[in-house]
Design an enzyme around this catalytic site. Structure first.
Site, PDB file in Angstrom:
ATOM      1  N   GLY A  93      67.658  -9.586 -37.447  1.00 36.12           N
ATOM      2  CA  GLY A  93      68.463  -8.380 -37.637  1.00 36.12           C
ATOM      3  C   GLY A  93      69.643  -8.484 -36.696  1.00 36.12           C
ATOM      4  O   GLY A  93      70.281  -9.530 -36.632  1.00 36.12           O
ATOM      5  N   SER A 132      65.922 -15.926 -36.587  1.00 39.32           N
ATOM      6  CA  SER A 132      67.283 -15.421 -36.440  1.00 39.32           C
ATOM      7  C   SER A 132      67.434 -14.713 -35.071  1.00 39.32           C
ATOM      8  O   SER A 132      67.273 -15.360 -34.049  1.00 39.32           O
ATOM      9  CB  SER A 132      67.627 -14.518 -37.633  1.00 39.32           C
ATOM     10  OG  SER A 132      69.006 -14.294 -37.711  1.00 39.32           O
ATOM     11  N   ALA A 133      67.691 -13.425 -35.036  1.00 37.14           N
ATOM     12  CA  ALA A 133      67.802 -12.727 -33.750  1.00 37.14           C
ATOM     13  C   ALA A 133      66.558 -12.948 -32.884  1.00 37.14           C
ATOM     14  O   ALA A 133      66.653 -13.026 -31.653  1.00 37.14           O
ATOM     15  CB  ALA A 133      68.037 -11.233 -33.969  1.00 37.14           C
ATOM     16  N   HIS A 177      71.305 -19.813 -38.279  1.00 37.47           N
ATOM     17  CA  HIS A 177      72.182 -19.802 -39.474  1.00 37.47           C
ATOM     18  C   HIS A 177      73.349 -20.761 -39.266  1.00 37.47           C
ATOM     19  O   HIS A 177      74.450 -20.507 -39.765  1.00 37.47           O
ATOM     20  CB  HIS A 177      72.739 -18.397 -39.748  1.00 37.47           C
ATOM     21  CG  HIS A 177      71.710 -17.327 -39.949  1.00 37.47           C
ATOM     22  ND1 HIS A 177      71.097 -17.105 -41.151  1.00 37.47           N
ATOM     23  CD2 HIS A 177      71.184 -16.404 -39.099  1.00 37.47           C
ATOM     24  CE1 HIS A 177      70.242 -16.082 -41.041  1.00 37.47           C
ATOM     25  NE2 HIS A 177      70.279 -15.653 -39.802  1.00 37.47           N
ATOM     26  N   GLU A 195      69.970 -22.951 -41.779  1.00 42.50           N
ATOM     27  CA  GLU A 195      68.956 -22.191 -42.515  1.00 42.50           C
ATOM     28  C   GLU A 195      67.960 -23.168 -43.148  1.00 42.50           C
ATOM     29  O   GLU A 195      68.341 -24.225 -43.639  1.00 42.50           O
ATOM     30  CB  GLU A 195      69.643 -21.313 -43.564  1.00 42.50           C
ATOM     31  CG  GLU A 195      70.563 -20.289 -42.894  1.00 42.50           C
ATOM     32  CD  GLU A 195      71.300 -19.377 -43.851  1.00 42.50           C
ATOM     33  OE1 GLU A 195      71.332 -19.669 -45.065  1.00 42.50           O
ATOM     34  OE2 GLU A 195      71.854 -18.367 -43.382  1.00 42.50           O
TER      35      GLU A 195
END
Lengths: 239, 239
Positions: A92, A124-125, A161, A196
């Site tokens: 997020g 991700s985060a 990413h 990714e």
């Protein structure tokens, strides 16, 4: 110092056209092994709810044989972490995630437990905050954490990413330019440009790349492409 | 409160295939008018030098009849600002720029003079720092300023290099998603999504869009497209 940690750090949760947490499911199954109680941290969610996020994650983990509970729903999240066999930190917004890790006290509590061997899964985060700082996030700084220092349960930085692609006709900086700027100001650091569909599996001092090839960036050097399956140390030098 | 300020806030310095500061040159000429001594702030440069940056800017401004001196080269940059007839703040990395504005004391000094009518020209990161905060920058947080609060010489936020385009097959957030996250946490704010080749000219309480159409984002509302030439107040409502 950091020797016992076990982490699965994913670039992203989901590839286009695939179900949520589709590509990493088998990696998560292998990493967690026998049934676990997994504490989930949904604080990176900004435009959707923590309950909703936790339910989606719990649904996937259930198919892998694991039980998930959300730390956002606990009166004392630090205490609730104690009963976890593993922790998962969702993607997020990195700034919102880090700010909430500070305000809840979970930053210190998760750091301590992960340094002592609690398995950690992040995407991700959730991968950004496992690093020394969040300075290699792609996210917009939509709020102000007390510091950019993060969990520091691995010794390198991740750019999730990661892509070398740019928008045609657009003058904004490329990812490679942004990382070169980061390294200009942080010359001792190593950055994993993790595309990714890739992850880093950390077992004690050993790091293994799984999925697609990644690029490793260091100050004053050409970026090094690392193939899937490569085994590295905490400085991401291939052995 | 803020009534006397004059600003020219550019999305970007240069369009693909054009010379440095090519597209905004005529706007800068019109904005500055008679010959000025312009204090230049090159601190957003990370991978190139402050002298080099200042020379490039001075070269363009000279063709428009103005003299430029770099505040980085002054023993006392706050004092050196006193002799300026205008200030220009260049693009680069927003975090590095803001950090240096704090450490040099220029943040307060520039804010005070601009609120009292010193003409201000900024592009990219230089437009971000004119806003209340830098929370709508696109840049990577490669260093840690003391705060994300910035000059606050306009009442709205700018997202420079605004584009609705995304990389095909890439799962990272679109610009619109990032701005929606910003507005979720900052519901009273207005964001100008300023595409490359556009600028906002601020004269006292009046804001005029020049160049390409922009999008204005507010919490819980559809983005509003604003045509070039539109006259707005500080809340970016078209009059």
């Amino acid at each position: 110092m950091i020797m016992d940690q076990r982490l699965l750090l994913l670039s992203n949760s989901t590839l286009p056209g695939e179900p949520f947490l589709g590509w990493p499911a088998e990696h998560i199954r292998d990493f967690l092994g026998s049934p676990k109680r997994v504490a989930f941290v949904p604080f990176a969610a900004v435009t959707f709810g923590h309950d909703e996020y936790t339910e989606r994650v719990a649904g996937v983990f259930k198919t892998l044989g694991h039980e998930v509970y959300g730390l956002h729903a606990e009166a004392d999240p630090v205490k609730a972490l104690e009963r976890a066999d593993a922790v998962a930190v969702g993607g997020g917004n990195t700034f919102q995630l880090l700010r909430t890790l500070y305000t809840t006290g979970l930053l210190r509590a998760i750091r301590k437990r992960v340094r002592n061997g609690l398995p950690y899964i992040g995407w991700s985060a959730g991968s950004n905050v496992a690093c020394p700082t969040v300075m290699t996030t792609n996210d917009m700084p939509i709020c102000e954490p007390p510091s950019l220092h993060a969990l520091h349960v691995v010794g390198f930085q991740i750019n999730p990413h990661y892509t070398a692609a740019t928008l045609e006709g657009h003058g904004g900086e490329s990812r490679d330019q942004r990382l070169a700027e980061y390294l200009e100001l942080n010359r001792d650091m190593t950055v994993a440009g993790l595309p990714e569909g890739s992850l880093l599996r950390v077992e004690g001092p050993q790091v293994t790349l799984e999925g697609r090839p990644m690029k490793v960036f260091r100050h004053g050097q050409e970026a090094v492409e690392v193939p899937s399956g490569a085994r590295m140390g905490m400085e991401l030098n291939v052995r």
